[in-house]
Design a protein around this motif. Structure first.
Motif, PDB file in Angstrom:
ATOM      1  N   PRO A  23      -1.889   6.943   8.301  1.00  0.00           N
ATOM      2  CA  PRO A  23      -3.118   7.269   7.572  1.00  0.00           C
ATOM      3  C   PRO A  23      -3.304   6.333   6.384  1.00  0.00           C
ATOM      4  CG  PRO A  23      -1.795   9.236   7.994  1.00  0.00           C
ATOM      5  CD  PRO A  23      -0.958   8.059   8.364  1.00  0.00           C
ATOM      6  N   PRO A  24      -4.567   5.981   6.072  1.00  0.00           N
ATOM      7  CA  PRO A  24      -5.800   6.558   6.624  1.00  0.00           C
ATOM      8  C   PRO A  24      -6.306   5.860   7.883  1.00  0.00           C
ATOM      9  CG  PRO A  24      -6.333   5.105   4.814  1.00  0.00           C
ATOM     10  CD  PRO A  24      -4.840   5.118   4.905  1.00  0.00           C
ATOM     11  N   ALA A  25      -5.491   4.995   8.496  1.00  0.00           N
ATOM     12  CA  ALA A  25      -5.913   4.310   9.715  1.00  0.00           C
ATOM     13  C   ALA A  25      -6.028   5.307  10.869  1.00  0.00           C
ATOM     14  CB  ALA A  25      -4.907   3.220  10.073  1.00  0.00           C
ATOM     15  N   ARG A  26      -6.809   4.934  11.867  1.00  0.00           N
ATOM     16  CA  ARG A  26      -6.880   5.710  13.108  1.00  0.00           C
ATOM     17  C   ARG A  26      -5.966   5.063  14.134  1.00  0.00           C
ATOM     18  NH1 ARG A  26     -10.731   9.529  13.293  1.00  0.00           N
ATOM     19  NH2 ARG A  26     -12.299   9.525  11.614  1.00  0.00           N
ATOM     20  N   THR A  27      -5.488   5.880  15.072  1.00  0.00           N
ATOM     21  CA  THR A  27      -4.567   5.352  16.063  1.00  0.00           C
ATOM     22  C   THR A  27      -4.874   5.972  17.420  1.00  0.00           C
ATOM     23  OG1 THR A  27      -2.228   4.926  16.506  1.00  0.00           O
ATOM     24  CG2 THR A  27      -2.783   7.108  15.670  1.00  0.00           C
ATOM     25  N   THR A  28      -4.062   5.659  18.421  1.00  0.00           N
ATOM     26  CA  THR A  28      -4.237   6.188  19.774  1.00  0.00           C
ATOM     27  C   THR A  28      -2.949   6.856  20.219  1.00  0.00           C
ATOM     28  OG1 THR A  28      -3.444   4.176  20.861  1.00  0.00           O
ATOM     29  CG2 THR A  28      -5.799   4.273  20.308  1.00  0.00           C
ATOM     30  N   LEU A  29      -3.053   7.693  21.235  1.00  0.00           N
ATOM     31  CA  LEU A  29      -1.854   8.326  21.784  1.00  0.00           C
ATOM     32  C   LEU A  29      -0.914   7.286  22.386  1.00  0.00           C
ATOM     33  CD1 LEU A  29      -3.277  11.574  23.418  1.00  0.00           C
ATOM     34  CD2 LEU A  29      -1.862  11.378  21.370  1.00  0.00           C
ATOM     35  N   GLU A  30      -1.480   6.207  22.921  1.00  0.00           N
ATOM     36  CA  GLU A  30      -0.624   5.140  23.433  1.00  0.00           C
ATOM     37  C   GLU A  30       0.229   4.555  22.312  1.00  0.00           C
ATOM     38  OE1 GLU A  30      -0.830   0.667  25.442  1.00  0.00           O
ATOM     39  OE2 GLU A  30      -2.682   1.826  25.152  1.00  0.00           O
ATOM     40  N   SER A  31      -0.370   4.310  21.157  1.00  0.00           N
ATOM     41  CA  SER A  31       0.384   3.774  20.029  1.00  0.00           C
ATOM     42  C   SER A  31       1.453   4.749  19.564  1.00  0.00           C
ATOM     43  CB  SER A  31      -0.565   3.453  18.861  1.00  0.00           C
ATOM     44  OG  SER A  31      -1.441   2.406  19.206  1.00  0.00           O
ATOM     45  N   VAL A  32       1.108   6.040  19.516  1.00  0.00           N
ATOM     46  CA  VAL A  32       2.084   7.044  19.102  1.00  0.00           C
ATOM     47  C   VAL A  32       3.253   7.079  20.069  1.00  0.00           C
ATOM     48  CG1 VAL A  32       2.452   9.513  18.736  1.00  0.00           C
ATOM     49  CG2 VAL A  32       0.369   8.430  17.878  1.00  0.00           C
ATOM     50  N   CYS A  33       2.954   7.016  21.366  1.00  0.00           N
ATOM     51  CA  CYS A  33       4.030   7.022  22.371  1.00  0.00           C
ATOM     52  C   CYS A  33       4.926   5.796  22.216  1.00  0.00           C
ATOM     53  CB  CYS A  33       3.418   7.085  23.767  1.00  0.00           C
ATOM     54  SG  CYS A  33       4.649   7.148  25.096  1.00  0.00           S
TER      55      CYS A  33
END
Length: 423
Positions: A72-82
């Motif tokens: 945060p405060p950036a946005r991310t994706t589930l792919e990045s989290v994985c």
């Protein structure tokens, strides 16, 4: 002083048997994985901790860049989290394996992994609704062959607590018996304090029964989070942090800017409370600089005073001694500012009391893992605001499928923690 632990021999009811534990930590500065190894043995109501050493391994540059880009405060994706969950888990596994080999002579019993906090979900009113630490523990168990305790914060949140800080149990046990009113302080990305419950004096005849004062542990606000963010910004990334406080030492505190920063509502909230980089980040700081940007030196000097002032405001009416640890203790300008804000209070580092300041949080999580191993709560009543103290964490079995023994006959909640010299 502890005796060597026979390899792979456990007797849950034998409190003289030492458990060799590796604690893993990466804090809100998210720059490295810290590992600390120790042997833990219960003698009566005293938990004896013998440090075996510690090490710190920086994240690979590409991994750290990916982590910073997703926070945060950036946005991310589930792919990045994985991807991050996997790669951070693998990084923790490599550090754990090094710690077992280099600090434990190849022989350990348990790994306790804090993981990497990527989000701490707090409501506008300060209630914590969730917390997310990534760095999949299965990678650690697979590489080391050892059982792993992880996810320690979530159970406290589920019980209505803040889930942070979790060092309160360690601090209270460690500082038990010290004269006056000692306070433990950690200067990481976020500053947190533990204010142990005072030891009641012996009075004859016994005084009337009164409501006991509980240990309090809470985040006071930013420590290195804004300092480091500002340093990277004003140097265009040339410096990751203000080395030895050199920039701040050349600056002047700007009263108007300091007043705007101190106007943050978080500081007025009652404890227990917790915060993180979801609130205190570069955009937050830039929005408060005003129409005339300060010089880099003045900005850093003002942020040093902000940290020192908010810590001091939290403890000045209770502390007779502040025992500090964490990366911020290496900033002499910050430490001097803290001492100036707390006249008459002794401010020292945890190194003076036998706990390396850079290893303290990793050691604290090792102690929490010991409690989980024996089915004991890892938080003190009232410290985090939880409805009840919980046994913390989830367990990933080791190569032989072994789980901790759970609550064992003869193993009770320790009343104090003693730091022992290695053999």
């Amino acid at each position: 002083m502890t005796d060597p632990l026979p390899e792979n021999q456990f007797s849950p009811g034998d409190t003289s048997t030492a458990l060799r534990v590796v604690g893993l930590m990466s804090g809100t500065s998210h720059d490295a994985v810290d590992a600390a190894a120790c042997e833990l043995r219960l003698a009566g109501d005293t938990l004896l901790l013998t440090p075996l050493g510690h090490l710190s391994v920086p994240y690979p540059p590409a991994l750290r860049s990916g982590l910073v880009a997703a926070l945060p405060p950036a946005r991310t994706t589930l792919e990045s989290v994985c991807r991050l969950d996997t790669e951070i888990g693998q990084a923790f596994a490599d550090v754990a394996a090094r710690a077992v080999a280099e600090l434990c002579a190849g022989r350990a019993d348990l790994v306790v992994s804090h993981g990497q906090t990527v989000f701490h979900w707090a409501s506008d009113g300060g209630d914590v609704l969730g917390t997310l630490q990534i760095g999949e523990a299965a990678w650690i168990a697979e590489v080391t062959g050892l059982p792993v305790v992880s996810g320690l914060r979530t159970r406290d949140v589920a019980a209505g607590g803040q889930g942070a800080p979790l060092v309160g149990l360690f601090d209270a046990l460690w500082l038990a018996g010290r004269p006056g009113s000692p306070v433990a302080l950690n200067l990481g990305g976020i500053a947190n304090v533990t204010v142990p419950a005072p030891t009641p004096p012996v009075v004859e005849p016994a005084p009337p029964v009164v409501e006991p004062v509980e240990t309090r542990t809470f985040d006071t606000g930013p420590a290195c989070a804004l300092l480091d963010a500002a340093t990277r910004h004003v140097t265009n990334g040339r410096l990751a942090f203000d080395v030895d406080g050199a920039l701040a030492a050349r600056g002047q505190v700007l009263p108007d800017l300091l007043a705007r920063l101190l106007d943050e509502p978080y500081y007025a909230r009652p404890a227990p409370k917790s915060t993180g980089k979801e609130l205190f980040h570069l955009d937050y700081l830039l929005a408060r600089l005003g129409p005339t940007p300060p010089t880099p030196e003045d900005l850093l000097a003002t942020l040093v005073t902000l940290t020192a002032r908010t810590v001091a405001d939290a403890v000045r009416h209770t502390a007779t001694e502040v025992v500090a640890s964490g990366g911020g203790t290496r900033n002499p300008v910050l430490m001097a500012a803290l001492r100036a804000e707390l006249p008459g209070v002794t401010v020292r580092t945890s190194d003076e009391l036998g706990v390396p300041s850079q290893a303290k949080e990793a050691l604290a999580f090792a102690v929490l893992g010991w409690h989980t191993w024996y089915g004991l709560p890892g938080v003190l009543p009232g410290a985090t605001g939880a409805r009840r103290p919980s046994v913390l964490g989830s367990m990933t079995p080791g190569a032989d499928g072994r789980f901790p023994p759970g609550r064992a006959v003869g193993v009770g909640q320790p009343g104090r923690l003693e730091i022992c010299r290695p053999a």
